[in-house]
Each structure stands twice: as C-alpha cells, then as structure tokens.
Design an enzyme around this catalytic site. Structure first.
Site, PDB file in Angstrom:
ATOM      1  N   ILE A 111      -3.035   3.135  -7.639  1.00  0.00           N
ATOM      2  CA  ILE A 111      -1.710   2.729  -7.141  1.00  0.00           C
ATOM      3  C   ILE A 111      -1.825   1.908  -5.858  1.00  0.00           C
ATOM      4  O   ILE A 111      -1.047   0.981  -5.636  1.00  0.00           O
ATOM      5  CB  ILE A 111      -0.771   3.954  -6.967  1.00  0.00           C
ATOM      6  N   SER A 166     -11.265   5.038   2.418  1.00  0.00           N
ATOM      7  CA  SER A 166     -11.670   5.463   1.082  1.00  0.00           C
ATOM      8  C   SER A 166     -13.108   5.954   1.139  1.00  0.00           C
ATOM      9  O   SER A 166     -13.928   5.380   1.863  1.00  0.00           O
ATOM     10  CB  SER A 166     -11.552   4.267   0.131  1.00  0.00           C
ATOM     11  N   ARG A 167     -13.416   6.998   0.371  1.00  0.00           N
ATOM     12  CA  ARG A 167     -14.780   7.518   0.390  1.00  0.00           C
ATOM     13  C   ARG A 167     -15.732   6.591  -0.365  1.00  0.00           C
ATOM     14  O   ARG A 167     -16.924   6.576  -0.108  1.00  0.00           O
ATOM     15  CB  ARG A 167     -14.821   8.918  -0.227  1.00  0.00           C
ATOM     16  N   LYS A 174       4.406   9.700  -3.992  1.00  0.00           N
ATOM     17  CA  LYS A 174       4.960  10.862  -4.672  1.00  0.00           C
ATOM     18  C   LYS A 174       3.860  11.565  -5.461  1.00  0.00           C
ATOM     19  O   LYS A 174       2.915  10.904  -5.857  1.00  0.00           O
ATOM     20  CB  LYS A 174       6.118  10.496  -5.603  1.00  0.00           C
TER      21      LYS A 174
HETATM   22  P1  NAP Z   1      -6.423   7.541  -8.259  1.00  0.00           P
HETATM   23  O1  NAP Z   1      -6.561   6.261  -9.009  1.00  0.00           O
HETATM   24  O2  NAP Z   1      -7.204   8.709  -8.696  1.00  0.00           O
HETATM   25  O3  NAP Z   1      -6.704   7.198  -6.746  1.00  0.00           O
HETATM   26  C1  NAP Z   1      -6.644   8.143  -5.720  1.00  0.00           C
HETATM   27  C2  NAP Z   1      -7.641   7.779  -4.640  1.00  0.00           C
HETATM   28  O4  NAP Z   1      -7.568   8.774  -3.620  1.00  0.00           O
HETATM   29  C3  NAP Z   1      -9.049   7.774  -5.176  1.00  0.00           C
HETATM   30  O5  NAP Z   1      -9.441   6.438  -5.507  1.00  0.00           O
HETATM   31  C4  NAP Z   1      -9.875   8.361  -4.065  1.00  0.00           C
HETATM   32  O6  NAP Z   1     -10.535   7.318  -3.402  1.00  0.00           O
HETATM   33  C5  NAP Z   1      -8.897   8.994  -3.083  1.00  0.00           C
HETATM   34  N1  NAP Z   1      -9.167  10.430  -2.930  1.00  0.00           N
HETATM   35  C6  NAP Z   1      -9.291  11.098  -1.752  1.00  0.00           C
HETATM   36  N2  NAP Z   1      -9.528  12.392  -1.954  1.00  0.00           N
HETATM   37  C7  NAP Z   1      -9.573  12.568  -3.273  1.00  0.00           C
HETATM   38  C8  NAP Z   1      -9.803  13.704  -4.093  1.00  0.00           C
HETATM   39  N3  NAP Z   1     -10.033  14.914  -3.574  1.00  0.00           N
HETATM   40  N4  NAP Z   1      -9.787  13.540  -5.432  1.00  0.00           N
HETATM   41  C9  NAP Z   1      -9.562  12.328  -5.987  1.00  0.00           C
HETATM   42  N5  NAP Z   1      -9.336  11.210  -5.237  1.00  0.00           N
HETATM   43  C10 NAP Z   1      -9.345  11.341  -3.902  1.00  0.00           C
HETATM   44  O7  NAP Z   1      -4.904   8.005  -8.235  1.00  0.00           O
HETATM   45  P2  NAP Z   1      -3.602   7.102  -8.254  1.00  0.00           P
HETATM   46  O8  NAP Z   1      -3.184   6.868  -9.649  1.00  0.00           O
HETATM   47  O9  NAP Z   1      -3.788   5.937  -7.364  1.00  0.00           O
HETATM   48  O10 NAP Z   1      -2.555   8.150  -7.673  1.00  0.00           O
HETATM   49  C11 NAP Z   1      -2.505   8.473  -6.302  1.00  0.00           C
HETATM   50  C12 NAP Z   1      -1.098   8.977  -6.008  1.00  0.00           C
HETATM   51  O11 NAP Z   1      -0.171   7.948  -6.349  1.00  0.00           O
HETATM   52  C13 NAP Z   1      -0.703  10.189  -6.852  1.00  0.00           C
HETATM   53  O12 NAP Z   1       0.066  11.071  -6.094  1.00  0.00           O
HETATM   54  C14 NAP Z   1       0.137   9.596  -7.975  1.00  0.00           C
HETATM   55  O13 NAP Z   1       1.117  10.505  -8.451  1.00  0.00           O
HETATM   56  C15 NAP Z   1       0.790   8.434  -7.250  1.00  0.00           C
HETATM   57  N6  NAP Z   1       1.206   7.362  -8.164  1.00  0.00           N
HETATM   58  C16 NAP Z   1       0.344   6.844  -9.098  1.00  0.00           C
HETATM   59  C17 NAP Z   1       0.798   5.878  -9.983  1.00  0.00           C
HETATM   60  C18 NAP Z   1      -0.084   5.239 -11.022  1.00  0.00           C
HETATM   61  O14 NAP Z   1       0.442   4.576 -11.919  1.00  0.00           O
HETATM   62  N7  NAP Z   1      -1.398   5.363 -10.966  1.00  0.00           N
HETATM   63  C19 NAP Z   1       2.109   5.419  -9.899  1.00  0.00           C
HETATM   64  C20 NAP Z   1       2.923   5.928  -8.900  1.00  0.00           C
HETATM   65  C21 NAP Z   1       2.467   6.895  -8.045  1.00  0.00           C
HETATM   66  P3  NAP Z   1     -11.974   7.599  -2.744  1.00  0.00           P
HETATM   67  O15 NAP Z   1     -12.726   8.464  -3.742  1.00  0.00           O
HETATM   68  O16 NAP Z   1     -12.570   6.274  -2.574  1.00  0.00           O
HETATM   69  O17 NAP Z   1     -11.700   8.303  -1.470  1.00  0.00           O
END
Ligand code: NAP
Length: 310
Positions: free
Chosen positions: A16, A38-39, A92
């Site tokens: 996101i 970011s890690r 969110k």
């Molecule tokens: P994601 O792709 O898994 O990305 C989350 C990032 O957070 C990871 O790349 C990771 O980066 C970092 N992170 C730090 N601590 C972490 C942990 N313990 N476990 C996993 N990742 C960790 O997730 P996302 O889809 O972007 O979603 C993030 C938030 O945005 C969520 O709350 C989701 O509900 C919301 N959201 C997502 C979307 C969507 O379509 N994807 C849409 C609207 C809202 P590093 O490993 O580099 O630190």
C-alpha cells in the site's frame, strides 16, 4: 502547524505504501517525501532507515509520519512517533484493539499533535454522493457483499492470518467504514458466524447480522474464497428507492441505474484531508468500524473450515 511542505516519513514500505501512499504524497504540494522506514526495502531518492527511532534521531526535521505497517506492530511505532512530537497518520485498521487506539488518541492530545486514523474507503469517489442522497431518506434494508480472492489480493501476506491481522475483516472493515459514514442511524451487531481455516488464527469468511433502533434489516457477507467476479457492494434500500454503492464505493447506482462514477482517488483525498488536519491542528479518529469488528470477534460463533494453502 502551518509551514508547508510537511516533510514526511513513510514507515512500512509494502504494497500500500508503494502503490498508493508514496505516489499520493509525491502528487501533493503540501508534503515532501523525505524518508522511508523499512527492514528490507530501500526507496530511491530519500533517506532510508530500518527503524523509526533511527529516523527520529537522524532527521529531526521530519515532523510527520505515515504508518503503513501491519496492524500488529503499529501501536509501538505510533507511540514512539508521538513521543517524539511527530504528527501521525495510521493506515486502517488503526490498531489491533479498540483500547490501544484510544490510548494513542489520548497521547496525541497530550502531546498537542495530529493523529489521523484513516479509513481509505470513506474517500472512494461515490461515498459522499451516497451519504448526501441518503440524508433525508428512511433506510429499511442494507446488504453488504464483500467477496474477494485472498490469493489474488494478499499473496504472501502472512500477517493477515495471524492474531490481530483480522483475516477477512481486513477488507470487510472497509465496507463497515463506508456504512458507518453514510448511515445516520445507529446499528449494532446481533449475530456473527466466523469461519476459521484449521491452520489460521483469523477468519476467512464472516456473516454478520446487525440490528437497529427500528425495523432495520442489515447483513454483511464477507468471504475471501471468492473466485471469478469480485464483489465490493453495498445495497441500501430506502422507502424512496435503492442506492447501490459498487466497486468499493467508487460507483453509485439508484434503482439499478448508473448515477455517479469517478476514478478512484482515495489516497489523494486522504492526503488532502491530512494536510487540512495538520493546518488546523486537529485529529480525526473514528473507532466505530473497529468496534463492530471487535464485537464480531467477541460475539461470533466459530466454525473450523478447510486449511488455507496459498
Ligand atoms: P504488506 O505489503 O505486507 O506491507 C507491510 C510492510 O510493513 C512490509 O513490507 C514490511 O516492510 C513492514 N513490516 C514491519 N513490520 C512487519 C511485520 N511484523 N510483519 C510484516 N510486515 C512488517 O502490507 P500492505 O498490504 O501494504 O498493508 C499494510 C497496511 O495497509 C495494512 O493495515 C492493510 O490493511 C492496509 N491496506 C492495505 C491495502 C492493500 O491493498 N494492500 C489497501 C488498503 C490498506 P519491511 O519488512 O521492509 O519492514
């Protein structure tokens, strides 16, 4: 806080952040994208840190942060940012419990900084039009159908299956955020059936039934096992016709006929709102969608279904 552009750090550079937050920040002249935290990920053209504490000490000029990490780790990062006097935007859902977000809200108030708990679906194109159309109508029946293919939309995201990741409520809460915004009458959860894959801590499907103050019928059907057509639909029946919010709130039909449609600009709208809050020293924290989800976990009957394999 009136000096712009606000230097902003993005914490959690995943799907996101890369697809929505960073492009919207770069399009908004009120913000200057200054750092990524970011890690594993490096973002070109800005300073990169692996922990928020490092960003706070190395870049005291960054006074705004946007948290795009999974909900399970958001509280600690938000607390550290608020403690350092930063203004904070939360993706969110704003946290993994109602009370931890209330604690953040109190802390932000004490520190005199802005806390913005975002609900991106509320900024979908047709949501305000639907809210205005419904304002003087009597609502009798609401059906939410939010069914998508988790394998397509959340590949490799293990956190969604771990406690606090919310499972199918991760998208389902978006529907609830729209409904709690467009409906001016109160409703509360009455029954919930939650289906947990045998190898997961969060549900893959949920059926919810709500009650209102009068004879309102309100149901929600969330399912992550949907293949074929995907559904992000809310049907609101009134005594004067039906509003159908389709495509996650970006299209609106009245009695089945197209009424309003526009390109999705949810995140541009979110950053416009954030700038407005920063300029007026205000916070925006509405926990109602999270409360409904918490109620579902508290009240829901649980069944165990087939293990989820990616
Ligand atoms: P994601 O792709 O898994 O990305 C989350 C990032 O957070 C990871 O790349 C990771 O980066 C970092 N992170 C730090 N601590 C972490 C942990 N313990 N476990 C996993 N990742 C960790 O997730 P996302 O889809 O972007 O979603 C993030 C938030 O945005 C969520 O709350 C989701 O509900 C919301 N959201 C997502 C979307 C969507 O379509 N994807 C849409 C609207 C809202 P590093 O490993 O580099 O630190």
């Amino acid at each position: 806080m009136t000096k712009t552009p606000y230097k902003i750090g993005v914490v959690g550079v995943g799907e996101i952040a890369k697809n929505q937050h960073i492009p919207s920040i770069n399009r908004n002249p009120d913000f200057e994208f200054a750092a990524g935290v970011s890690r594993h990920q490096k973002t070109e053209g800005v300073d990169n840190f692996t922990a928020i504490e490092d960003m706070i000490s190395a870049r005291p000029d960054i006074d705004v942060v946007s948290l795009c990490v999974p909900p399970q780790v958001r509280y600690g990062i938000a607390w550290a940012a608020l403690e350092a006097g930063k203004h904070v935007m939360l993706e969110k859902p704003p946290g993994i419990s109602v009370v931890e977000v209330e604690s953040l809200a109190r802390f932000a108030e004490q520190k005199g900084v802005t806390l913005f708990a975002t609900w991106h679906s509320r900024y979908a194109a047709a949501v305000e039009t639907a809210k205005n159309w419904l304002a003087d109508k009597k609502i009798t029946d609401v059906k939410i159908i939010w069914k998508e293919d988790v394998k397509h939309w959340h590949p490799g995201q293990t956190w969604i299956w771990q406690a606090g990741g919310m499972g199918v409520f991760d998208p389902g809460i978006n529907a609830l955020s729209i409904l709690t915004h467009i409906m001016d009458v109160p409703f509360h959860l009455q029954e919930a059936d939650l289906a947990f894959p045998s190898n997961c801590e969060t549900p893959i499907a949920a059926q919810l039934k709500f009650a209102g103050n009068d004879a309102l019928s309100l149901t929600a059907d969330f399912d992550w096992r949907q293949t074929g057509p995907q559904h992000w639909d809310i049907y609101v029946q009134t005594t004067e016709g039906e509003v159908h919010l389709a495509n996650g709130g970006n299209d609106m039909l009245i009695d089945g006929k197209a009424h309003f449609s526009a390109d999705n600009a949810e995140y541009d709208n979110i950053y416009a709102r954030f700038a407005e809050l920063l300029k007026s020293n205000q916070s925006d924290i509405d926990l109602m969608p999270l409360k409904h989800v918490a109620d579902a976990f508290m009240l829901g009957k649980r069944s165990v279904v087939e293990a989820f394999e990616e």
